[in-house]
Structure formats: C-alpha cells, structure tokens
Design an enzyme around this catalytic site. Structure first.
Site, PDB file in Angstrom:
ATOM      1  N   ASP A  24       0.857  -1.197   0.000  1.00 63.00           N
ATOM      2  CA  ASP A  24       0.000   0.000   0.000  1.00 63.00           C
ATOM      3  C   ASP A  24       0.887   1.238   0.000  1.00 63.00           C
ATOM      4  O   ASP A  24       2.095   1.157   0.229  1.00 63.00           O
ATOM      5  CB  ASP A  24      -0.924  -0.029   1.232  1.00 63.00           C
ATOM      6  N   HIS A  77      -9.510  -2.088  -8.439  1.00 61.28           N
ATOM      7  CA  HIS A  77      -9.560  -1.010  -7.443  1.00 61.28           C
ATOM      8  C   HIS A  77      -8.783   0.239  -7.865  1.00 61.28           C
ATOM      9  O   HIS A  77      -9.305   1.352  -7.798  1.00 61.28           O
ATOM     10  CB  HIS A  77      -9.050  -1.554  -6.096  1.00 61.28           C
TER      11      HIS A  77
END
Ligand code: N7H
Length: 482
Positions: free
Chosen positions: A187, A335
C-alpha cells in the site's frame, strides 16, 4: 511567475506527506469543558503539533540514512489534532460559514450513508457511536509503548476537559509484510505529487510529474489557501478552492473510515473463484486490485508479479490506462483503475479534481494459524485528506467505486458496450447486495473469453466513519482557542 511556497510550518504533518508511523493511536473525544480545553490546547498542545515541515525534514533524514545504508531510524513521534463539525461549532461560531456540504452533514448522516451505500449506523461499532465525537488526536510513533506513553501524557494534560469516546491503535504489519495491507498488497504506492513540494525527478522531460508517472497536483486540492486544479486542464493552475473563513488557510478536511477486512473469507473466495475460472489465485486477486502483491502494476506486467518492479518507485507508477482500451492488461473495475482512472475518461482534467492524499494504517492482529473465518477484527484505518470531501473522497467512493457503469463508454473489440462493474474491494451496492465485475480472466495478449466475477459479500466492511477538519497550527493557537 511567483514561486509557489507552501507554509509547511503551519500545515499539520499528516496532511501532505503523512506522519511517520509504525504505530498510530486514534483518540476520538468529546469536549466536556470548552474553556479548559481551549486553554490547554492554546498553551500546551498547539506547540506540540507535528508540522508538515517536521515531517518533510524527517523524511529527508530517513532517505539519507537509506542511501548510506544506515538502516531505519524512525524514532519519530507525532501529534495531530482535528475537529468534527460539532467540535468546530463548540470552538468558534460556524453559523453562516459555507463549509464543505459533506463535512457539514457528517459521515453518520442518513443522507451520507445512503449516498455511499454505507452500512447503517446501527451496525457500526457500539462504542464509536455511544457519544458525540468532537475531535480526534492522531498520536504516532515507532512502537506501541512510546505511543501509549505519549497518549497518556496528552490525556493527563487534558484532564477532565475531554472525554475519550473511542480509541484504537493502528500498526504497520510485521516483518516482510511491512507496508502491505491485510490482503497482502503493498500500500502507499501511488499518491498525488504536490506542486511546490514534490520535486520533479525529470524536470526537463517531465516537468508535470514528481516520480515518473506521478502527476503533480496543485496544492489547493489538499490544503486551503493555494491554487487548485484547473477545471478544464490537467496541469494548468486553477483558482483556489473557496475558503469559508480566513482561518481555514493551511487546513484540510480529513475522512476517517474504519474498514474491517475479512481476510480468511477473501482468500477462500479468491481460491474458489480462481478454480472456477481456471486461473491462479494470485492473478485473480491482482485483477481485483490492479497491482500484484509486490505493488507491480498489471499495466506493466499483466500476467505475472515482478517484485523488482513493484518495489521500484521510479517505475511502479509509470503507466496510464488509455493505452489498454480493452482491459486486457487491467480490468476497468480493478480497485486502482476505479479509484484513479488516470487518462482513461473523456477528461483527464476532471479526473485530477477527484484526487485524495491517503494516510491510513492497518489495524488488528495477523491472521492466526487455523483462522478460517474472521475471529479478530482487522483491517484498515482509512484516512484521506482533501479540500472538498464531496468532490474528492465521496466522488471516488460514490461515483466511481460504487457505480457499475464507470468507466463509461467502453466497448469490447467486437463493438459491444461494456459495463465494467463495481470496484470489488471497496465498492458497495445498495443494501450490501452482490456486486459484479467484468473480465476477471485476462485476455492478454489476445483472446475474447467473456468472464464475470460475482462478489456476493463485502470483504471490506465499514464499521465506523467520521469527517474532520485539520486546522492550521496557527488557527489552533488563535481563532479556535481564544
Ligand atoms: Fe485503496 N487494497 O489493498 O486493495 N488501495 N484500498 N482505497 N486506493 C490502493 O497505490 C485498499 C480505499 C485508493 O493512484 C492500493 O498505494 C484496501 C478507499 C486510491 O493508482 C491497494 C482498502 C479509497 C488509490 C489498495 C482500500 C481508496 C488506492 C495500491 C480498504 C477511497 C491510488 C497501492 C480496506 C475511496 C490509486 C497504492 C492510484 C490504492 C487497497 C480503501 C482509494 C493495494 C484493502 C476507501 C485513490
């Protein structure tokens, strides 16, 4: 042209580059004694707030140490403070001020919940909704004991002026999983570059990018008091977003969402669906996200992970989606393609007006051996900053991720129109209904196999949410506490 200078000493540290954090305590509180609270914040706490300047200097130190192979030195502490609409109203007369309409309404307003297809407030964490939340302290540091020590010092200082409504600790994941969220994906790979702060790595050939592929965005999109994006041009300077009062300068809105991740359930689902589709699990999971676990983007390596690429910040963002018009490399619904479609809509200028600065951290323990259904709450303390919650965060969640029609106007090579489907990670359907995404199976480099992934449940579940304003350090010392 006047050089763009950001007042980093006056901007709170989490807003632009994010406080350095291995551990972060989120302390949600209610103001009990307004006069006492103002006095303590003005005299003691405003001087302790970690500024964007400190964060920037610390980052330089970290990078220098890395360059000279000296290992990590992240003994850095941080404190930031934000207020909800109710909190601001306690401190200053907000009546008549035109604050962001989403902030005015709040994350727990029925209108917001309906607009975002969020689960009803009645199923949020009981403690979080047990009382009014006026503000939040973010306390960060290298480990749990130092963060708890500083949190307790702060609470002692504040005494009976506040009541803690809810608190929770976020942690980076251990060992090799450091920097990865609970589904296992790296991330914090792609963030907007900020004009006036992020230096172009190729100033001559790519003056409008920080690292390769990292488009520079005008700072007014994230902090009040500066030029924002041009409504019709992706790189030109636009007007500063409207500021309801002068004291909003150097402040930013913060969105907080506690997103529980059902990790064993997600893994099981991915394994079953991959078997059904005749593909391997890692590829299916990567097609849901748009990157492999290492951070390597599908656009650059569509069929297998490439950890060297994933970890290389000079290459891992250097791509667009427009040159993948048939979602062969990366599904439209993945996403990252939903949350930031890059050059893949009719107007890139418009896309650049829906950017956010993310600053979240995982929470909860690692999945225990034998934990086949979630036994311990874990997930992401999602945090993002922007100058319009409505135009930035809510737009991404509501109009991109939750909208099966987005990105619009796509056709298959046969000419047939495509409905991309929901973002399978954060997209939410009405009433938590099932969601579909198009083309989980890669037709790359060729092929025309039509596949659909039906996601029957949410593997990411909202369990608490709130909107805050992170004022400038000077507003904390003056207008808000006098
Ligand atoms: Fe997302 N994930 O692990 O699947 N996110 N996200 N996110 N997200 C990103 O680029 C994840 C959430 C954005 O610039 C990556 O840092 C999870 C919300 C945006 O290319 C991964 C949760 C919202 C980007 C994840 C979650 C966003 C982004 C790739 C919840 C906003 C940048 C690594 C539990 C509404 C896109 C990276 C770009 C990236 C995951 C939440 C938005 C791996 C698990 C709520 C804008």
């Amino acid at each position: 042209m006047k050089p763009l200078v950001l007042d980093l000493d006056d901007i709170q540290g989490d807003v632009l580059e994010g406080l350095q954090k291995n551990v972060e305590n989120f302390l949600f509180f209610k103001v009990v004694n307004k006069i006492y609270f103002k006095d303590i914040v003005r005299r003691y706490i405003s001087g302790q707030i970690t500024s964007a300047r400190q964060v920037n200097d610390r980052q330089t130190t970290i990078e220098q140490r890395k360059k000279f192979g000296q290992g990590r030195s992240d003994r850095f502490q941080g404190v930031n403070l934000g207020f909800s609409k109710e909190g601001l109203t306690q401190l200053v007369a907000t009546g008549g001020l035109k604050l962001d309409p989403a902030f005015e309404r709040g994350a727990d307003h029925q209108g917001t919940i309906e607009a975002l297809n969020d689960p009803p407030r009645s199923v949020w964490l009981k403690k979080f909704i047990a009382d009014r939340i006026d503000g939040v302290f973010l306390i960060t540091g290298p480990d749990q004991s130092s963060v708890m020590f500083h949190s307790n010092e702060l609470l002692r200082l504040l005494g009976a002026s506040i009541k803690v409504v809810y608190s929770e600790i976020g942690n980076v994941r251990p060992g090799a999983e450091r920097g990865h969220e609970h589904f296992g994906f790296l991330d914090g790979v792609s963030q907007p570059g900020i004009r006036g702060l992020t230096r172009p790595s190729k100033p001559i050939s790519r003056p409008d990018q920080g690292l390769p592929g990292q488009d520079l965005v005008w700072p007014g999109e994230f902090v009040f008091g500066y030029s924002g994006q041009h409504p019709e041009h992706p790189t030109k300077e636009g007007p500063p977003p409207p500021m309801a009062a002068p004291w909003l300068r150097n402040g930013s809105y913060m969105v907080f969402r506690r997103l529980e991740q059902k990790v064993p359930e997600f893994r099981k689902f991915v394994a079953e669906q991959a078997a059904r589709l005749g593909m391997d699990r890692e590829t299916l999971a990567a097609r849901m996200i748009g990157r492999w676990k290492s951070g390597a983007p599908l656009e650059l390596t569509p069929l297998r992970d490439d950890p060297g690429l994933g970890g290389d910040e000079k290459r891992n963002n250097d791509f667009e989606f427009g040159d993948d018009p048939s979602q062969r490399k990366c599904p439209y619904a993945a996403h990252i393609r939903k949350a930031y479609p890059r050059d893949d809509t009719a107007s890139e200028a418009e896309v650049q007006r829906h950017r956010i600065m993310r600053a979240g951290i995982p929470f909860g323990p690692e999945v225990a051996p034998g934990e086949m259904t979630t036994r311990h709450s874990r997930g992401l303390m999602f945090v993002c900053y922007e100058t319009s919650i409505q135009r930035q965060f809510e737009f991404i969640q509501g109009r991109y991720a939750n909208n099966p029609e987005f990105v619009t106007g796509k056709r298959r090579p046969s000419g047939e129109m495509v409905t991309p489907g929901f973002d399978p990670i954060i997209g939410q359907a009405l009433g938590s209904g099932a969601r579909q995404m198009d083309e989980p199976y890669p037709n790359d480099p060729g092929g025309s196999r039509r596949t659909t992934l039906v996601v029957p449940e949410q593997f990411v579940k909202l369990t608490a949410a709130a909107y805050f304003f992170m004022p400038s350090v000077s507003a904390l010392r003056t207008v808000l506490t006098s």
